[in-house]
Scaffold this motif. Structure first.
Motif: not given
Length: 255
Positions: A85-101, A149-159
């Protein structure tokens, strides 16, 4: 279920007829396996009621009649695939297999599948691909030309957000699913050959571009992942014969 899990294998470039065990093993219980939803073999994220006569039954449960429905199941299954994954995507990109299915195996429209991948219930946030782009474009970071923003905070824009994996939906919308299938398949082949170049940022963009057949750096940049070394990445693109085309210009100009 076989069709759904074959889809997960397909997306990640695994020959599904050669996998040596079940891709997903789910089980209900009185309690979930972890303190929050999580991975497992079995994956235990579904509660079952019980009374004096034992566990209750539900013949209409999605386990039995709707294997493409539950986004939590696919989110946790995505974690279990251990893909790059790209940095910070751990809790985001994992949703994409659902799109494929949903899209490839069950014929659900790509935009609808993308929207459903973070939940399809009345209280779930639903974003089309364009809406996810707008969700990113209205932020201060986008207007300032900053990465997401991929910080571990409420400002995170990815996860846990559609905009965190919108880049992959755009790749599919523009180039088709073959780009991701080939990308992951080649990654497995390279790993087996002892090639581990860490496809997490610039290398990831390069190899996605190789599979797309053109330089997709502007698209990845638009979605808030900026090159670490722009000059080196550009030189690598040129050495692979990858150029910028009007295809991506039309998409980013429309945005």
């Amino acid at each position: 279920w076989k069709k759904a899990m074959d889809g997960v294998s397909e997306m990640f470039g695994f020959p599904y007829d050669r996998r040596n065990d079940y891709v997903l093993y789910v089980m209900p219980d009185r309690y979930i396996k972890h303190g929050a939803y999580g991975i497992g073999y079995p994956q235990v994220n579904q509660l079952v009621g019980a009374g004096p006569d034992g566990p209750s039954s539900n013949p209409n449960h999605w386990f039995l009649n709707n294997p493409e429905r539950d986004h939590i199941c696919y989110h946790e299954l995505g974690h279990a695939q251990l893909f790059s994954k790209y940095p910070g995507e751990t809790e985001a990109a994992v949703n994409f297999p659902h799109v494929y299915v949903q899209n490839v195996k069950f014929g659900i429209d790509l935009d609808v599948a993308f929207s459903n991948s973070r939940g399809s219930g009345p209280g779930d946030a639903k974003y089309s691909i364009d809406a996810a782009a707008i969700h990113w474009m209205v932020t201060s970071n986008f207007r300032a030309g900053n990465p997401m923003d991929i910080t571990n905070s409420e400002y995170n824009e990815v996860r846990y957000q559609h905009r965190g994996y919108g880049k992959y939906a755009d790749i599919v919308r523009i180039f088709g699913w073959g780009v991701l299938r080939s990308f992951f398949h080649q990654e497995h082949l390279d790993f087996n050959d002892g090639i581990a170049d860490g496809r997490f940022k610039d290398e990831r963009t390069l190899h996605l571009s190789i599979e797309a057949g053109e330089d997709i750096t502007p698209l990845i940049h638009f979605w808030g992942v900026h090159p670490e070394d722009p000059a080196s990445l550009k030189a690598s693109m040129e050495s692979e014969g990858l150029i910028l085309t009007s295809t991506l210009y039309q998409t980013t100009a429309r945005y």
